[in-house]
Design an enzyme around this catalytic site. Sequence first.
Site, short mmCIF file in Angstrom:
data_model
loop_
_atom_site.label_atom_id
_atom_site.label_comp_id
_atom_site.label_asym_id
_atom_site.label_seq_id
_atom_site.Cartn_x
_atom_site.Cartn_y
_atom_site.Cartn_z
N ASN A 24 44.63 30.73 41.89
CA ASN A 24 43.23 31.09 42.12
C ASN A 24 43.02 32.41 41.41
O ASN A 24 43.47 33.45 41.88
CB ASN A 24 42.98 31.22 43.64
N LYS B 186 40.41 34.07 41.00
CA LYS B 186 39.37 34.92 41.62
C LYS B 186 38.46 35.50 40.53
O LYS B 186 38.20 34.82 39.54
CB LYS B 186 40.02 36.00 42.50
N HIS C 209 37.17 29.37 50.42
CA HIS C 209 38.14 30.47 50.42
C HIS C 209 37.65 31.58 51.36
O HIS C 209 36.45 31.79 51.50
CB HIS C 209 38.31 31.02 48.99
N GLU D 104 37.48 34.63 51.05
CA GLU D 104 36.61 35.64 50.43
C GLU D 104 35.17 35.14 50.35
O GLU D 104 34.22 35.92 50.45
CB GLU D 104 37.16 36.01 49.05
N GLU E 296 45.59 29.78 54.40
CA GLU E 296 45.68 31.15 53.91
C GLU E 296 45.36 32.12 55.06
O GLU E 296 44.19 32.36 55.35
CB GLU E 296 44.69 31.37 52.76
N GLY F 274 46.52 39.21 49.36
CA GLY F 274 46.44 40.42 48.56
C GLY F 274 47.00 41.65 49.25
O GLY F 274 46.80 42.78 48.80
N SER G 87 49.99 36.22 49.32
CA SER G 87 51.12 37.00 48.80
C SER G 87 52.35 36.14 48.50
O SER G 87 53.48 36.57 48.69
CB SER G 87 51.47 38.14 49.75
P1 13P Z 1 47.33 36.60 46.83
O1 13P Z 1 48.36 35.62 46.31
O2 13P Z 1 46.90 37.60 45.82
O3 13P Z 1 47.70 37.15 48.15
O4 13P Z 1 46.01 35.69 47.09
C1 13P Z 1 46.11 34.54 47.80
C2 13P Z 1 44.82 33.82 47.69
O5 13P Z 1 43.81 34.24 48.21
C3 13P Z 1 44.81 32.58 46.92
O6 13P Z 1 43.63 31.88 47.11
#
Ligand code: 13P
Length: 255
Positions: A10, A12, A97, A99, A169, A175, A215
């Site tokens: 992803n 982002k 997601h 976010e 997740e 992150g 992560s």
């Molecule tokens: P990270 O791998 O940066 O923690 O992000 C995970 C994520 O949100 C994947 O959609």
Amino acid sequence: MSRKKIIAGNWKMNVKPSETAALVKGVAEATKDFAGKVDIVCCTPAIDVPAAIAAAAGTQVEVGAENCHWKESGAYTGEISTGMLLDAGAKYVIIGHSERRQYFGETDETVNLRARAAIAAGLTAIVCVGETLEERDGGKLEEVILRQMNVGLKDVTAADCAKLVIAYEPVWAIGTGRTATPDQAQEVHALIRATLAKLVGAETAETVRIQYGGSMKPGNAAELLAKKDIDGGLIGGAALKAADFAGIIAAAANA
Ligand code: 13P
């Protein structure tokens, strides 16, 4: 039954169109040996999708987007339809997601609309669920996952599940460098599969792949992917470097 592992990046809001081909080609090159063994997907910003598809042509890498709208067309400024993604050549789309839930007003109801539209159009929907730290610490983990599953996947049928991937997740692991332990993740993956079994039947639920995200890195992927109900990863930061992403894919191939 054995489920083929699926590792999806992803991206982002990272990576410009002009930077896209290099990253996709880097991933393709670094994961050649795993072609056919692991499903490998790069989910990119919508504006990068055409460049990603061009760069992935003829390779084992598939391309997806990070969101889609449920209407086919119309006055929805700023949105992207499933038909547009398919027309560009995308095969996957991430839905719901955390976010998007946190910053853009995504709800379980809109997750459901988007997921059903994506599946009906023929895209594979990667539907994200996961609790915040506050919810986990407040003893609400199960309640939150059940609500996200039951509302987010309402009216998704057993037949639809061929085009469904679920991503667990935990928001507190995204992150942050803080990963769920393999046992913590497995516990929730089992809950997700049991909930799915109630929605679409146990047999179908066994076929649906459930990714872990938060992560995940080359160094911790193997122990997560060794768990019974962890069928892949949805990768943020580590998907932005071909070598790191390939390291996770190697772990999936050997799991
Ligand atoms: P990270 O791998 O940066 O923690 O992000 C995970 C994520 O949100 C994947 O959609």
